[in-house]
Design an enzyme around this catalytic site. Structure first.
Site, short mmCIF file in Angstrom:
data_model
loop_
_atom_site.label_atom_id
_atom_site.label_comp_id
_atom_site.label_asym_id
_atom_site.label_seq_id
_atom_site.Cartn_x
_atom_site.Cartn_y
_atom_site.Cartn_z
N GLU A 130 0.80 -1.22 0.00
CA GLU A 130 0.00 0.00 0.00
C GLU A 130 0.84 1.27 0.00
O GLU A 130 0.47 2.27 -0.62
CB GLU A 130 -0.97 -0.02 1.18
CG GLU A 130 -2.02 -1.14 1.10
CD GLU A 130 -1.49 -2.51 1.47
OE1 GLU A 130 -0.39 -2.60 2.05
OE2 GLU A 130 -2.18 -3.51 1.16
N HIS B 62 -11.11 -6.00 8.45
CA HIS B 62 -11.96 -5.73 7.28
C HIS B 62 -13.20 -4.97 7.73
O HIS B 62 -14.27 -5.12 7.17
CB HIS B 62 -12.37 -7.03 6.58
CG HIS B 62 -11.23 -7.80 5.99
ND1 HIS B 62 -10.34 -8.51 6.76
CD2 HIS B 62 -10.81 -7.95 4.71
CE1 HIS B 62 -9.44 -9.10 5.97
NE2 HIS B 62 -9.71 -8.77 4.72
#
Lengths: 292, 329
Positions: free
Chosen positions: B60, B129
């Site tokens: 990322e 998540h």
């Protein structure tokens, strides 16, 4: 079963081959695909299954689920929902072993996807610089989530990434239990002897894909031919054939083992389903020590 | 006009934008050949090709860092972080670089970057998540943070974000993706960033919310009207930074009662800023205490279905009862 579950099926030889060379007090840092690591390290199937179901009898009383199983008594530093999240923890565990004069070893399991995270390179550098008892085990299952790893990963082999750090590196057939075990044994011996880290790239295949129920999201992205070419190389089947052809065990005995293990998993399922869900007071427990 | 869910709305808007401006590229994990984990970029690879639809490694910091470099030199990158929970390695690139480059280059450079990320819980995603991340980034000047919660707003704000010459963190609540549908205009309209929206008009009480909680508040408001004739005004903040103080304060001054609802951990959450704004600027227009409802202060939303439920609703019908109490205060 609720939530996101990433099955380890097809990669068993890696977890078993590596963990067979470890002591119970050695450490492993696991991944989001970590059920196999926990079982191979000696985890209780009932408690693993209960965690997958989010029940109080699970290893983390249901707080963590599939991707977040910690088992301190057998050195499991956690399965981990963050790709690459555990690699440096193994290096730190190894640093503790070294500084505290223990002869333990720490294993970092991670996938081909995590091999592109910066922390992997930082971890290799530190462990080589400080001669730490770490074994990096890259399970290259050919897919980073849903994308073919070679479309995302430069260089032909992940094992080559150890070379700039002078980390001894080897690539093995990750579906060949004894090949993995032999490579792990060398690496673990080297680590335990204080001679520093090693990198093992185990080539394997995630038979069930990235996650359960993925068809809804990803559709079908692997050909039947590809899947079946790996199914016939299932690591359990391969090892079974090897045992039989070398006259170590006969088929009847192995059938009985299969049967027993099948029953053990079914019993674990029952155990999990019958176990209670965590109550509300558990929501806010364990944020800090002695908070009450 | 067409009825769409949030996924389809964003997919279609992004598609139109890419077709109209070939400086736009998308990059992220699985966004290309597989069309993205939530199917936002489905079919884009075939249509726009691998130079504009870029599958990235699971890295990322690199995704955002490279996108900044693209934005500085002629492209309009839209970086997708697969789940907002995965954004943290990129924190340094977003905060230290993207948000500060215009200021520290004395206006020589700007970063026309959009970072899209699905956030929020309630889908059994467990600790990594389910996170809310808006408060981390709402604190950062030089960065805009938006949280549209309807298909129409998502489309209009995405267009604005793409046209914005500065970095925008575009957060999509993943529980709205398929659960929320609504009308989307056919013409290429925009919705400004930094403007809240009164989603339901009312007289007795103002509720400010965003994300999936905004929809929960709308449903609760409907029930309170039916059950008790209480008229709740629901303001969708839509934009965390900049925050539309004017719309919020006007509503609060009209109703005299204010409640702020958000899913993130309560302490230092984005709702704290909204509450502070009301307290600072509308204190003497209030007929009751400001009520703040946030998530529990725990490190992450746990996995067990029971605990996830307790996170989102610690007491049965909490919002209904708290709104009723405040209306009757």
């Amino acid at each position: 079963m609720p939530g996101f579950v990433h099955l380890y099926i097809g990669q068993e030889a890696v977890a078993v081959g590596v963990c067979a060379t470890l002591r119970p007090d050695d450490h492993v840092a696991s991944t989001h695909r970590g059920h196999g690591h926990v079982i191979a390290k000696g985890g209780d199937v009932n408690r693993i299954m209960a965690e997958l179901y989010g029940r109080v009898t699970g290893y983390c009383r249901g707080k963590g689920g599939s991707m977040h199983i910690f088992v301190p008594e057998i050195g499991v530093l956690g399965t981990n929902g963050i790709v690459g999240g555990g690699i440096a923890h193994a290096v730190g565990a190894a640093m503790s072993h070294k500084l505290l004069g223990r002869d333990n070893v720490a294993v970092a399991f991670f996938g081909d996807g995590a091999s592109n995270q910066g922390v992997f390179f930082e971890s290799m550098n530190l462990s080589a610089l400080w001669h730490l008892p770490v074994v990096f085990v890259c399970e290259n299952n050919l897919y980073s989530e849903w994308t073919e790893y070679e479309r995302l990963t430069a260089g032909s082999q992940i094992m080559d990434r150890g070379a700039p750090f002078a980390i001894p590196s080897v690539q093995v057939d990750g579906n060949d239990l004894l090949a993995v075990r032999d490579a792990a044994q060398q690496a673990v011996r080297r680590a335990r002897a204080g001679r520093g880290p090693s990198l093992i790239e185990a080539i394997t295949y995630t038979q069930c894909g990235h996650m359960e129920g993925e068809e809804v999201f990803a559709g079908k992205y692997r050909s039947d031919e590809e899947i079946s070419s790996w199914m016939v190389r299932d690591p359990i089947v391969l090892f079974r054939e090897r045992l039989v052809s070398s006259d170590v065990v006969d088929r009847v005995t192995l059938d009985r083992v299969d049967d027993d293990e099948g029953k053990r998993v079914e019993a674990a399922l029952e155990y999990a389903i019958r176990s209670p869900a965590p109550a509300m007071n558990e929501l806010t427990e364990h944020v800090f020590t002695e908070e009450r | 006009m067409a009825q769409k869910n949030v996924v389809t709305a964003i997919h279609d808007a992004l598609h139109e934008e890419m077709a109209a401006d070939d400086r736009i590229v998308v990059l992220g994990e699985d966004v290309g050949v597989r069309g993205g984990v939530f199917r936002i970029t489905q079919g884009f690879m075939e249509e726009f090709g691998p130079a504009r639809v870029i599958d990235t490694p699971l890295a990322e910091a690199g995704i955002v860092g490279v996108a900044i470099g693209m934005a500085l030199h002629g492209l309009l990158p839209i970086a997708e972080i697969e789940f907002a929970d995965f954004i943290h390695p990129a924190f340094d690139q977003i905060v230290s670089e993207a948000a500060r480059i215009r200021y520290r280059s004395n206006n020589d450079f700007n970063v026309p970057l959009v970072i899209r990320a699905p956030w929020g819980g309630g889908i059994h995603g467990a600790l990594y998540h389910s996170q809310s991340i808006e408060a981390f980034y709402g604190h950062v000047p030089g960065l805009k943070v938006v949280v549209p919660s309807t298909p129409s707003d998502a489309v209009g704000m995405l267009r604005t974000a793409i046209r914005d010459p500065d970095p925008v963190l575009f957060l999509e609540h993943k529980k709205t993706y398929r659960a929320i549908t609504g009308d989307v205009l056919d013409e290429p309209y925009t919705v400004p960033i930094g403007v809240a929206d009164v989603k339901r008009e009312g007289e007795d009480l103002t509720v400010v919310a965003y994300g999936f909680m905004m929809h929960t508040c709308l449903e609760t408001a409907t029930r309170l009207q039916e059950d008790h004739g209480i008229s709740v005004e629901v303001v969708d903040a839509r934009s965390i930074s900049p925050l539309d103080k004017q719309t919020i304060l006007s509503s609060v001054r009209k109703t005299g009662k204010a409640m702020v609802v958000y899913e993130d951990n309560r302490t230092y959450g984005a709702g704290a800023e909204i509450v502070a704004t009301i307290a600072e600027e509308a204190m003497f227009d209030l007929d009751g205490p400001i009520v703040r409802i946030g998530g529990p202060d725990i490190p992450a939303m746990p996995f067990a279905t029971s605990l996830e439920h307790f996170y989102l609703e610690p007491e049965p019908d909490q919002l209904y009862r708290r709104m009723l109490d405040l209306a009757r205060f």
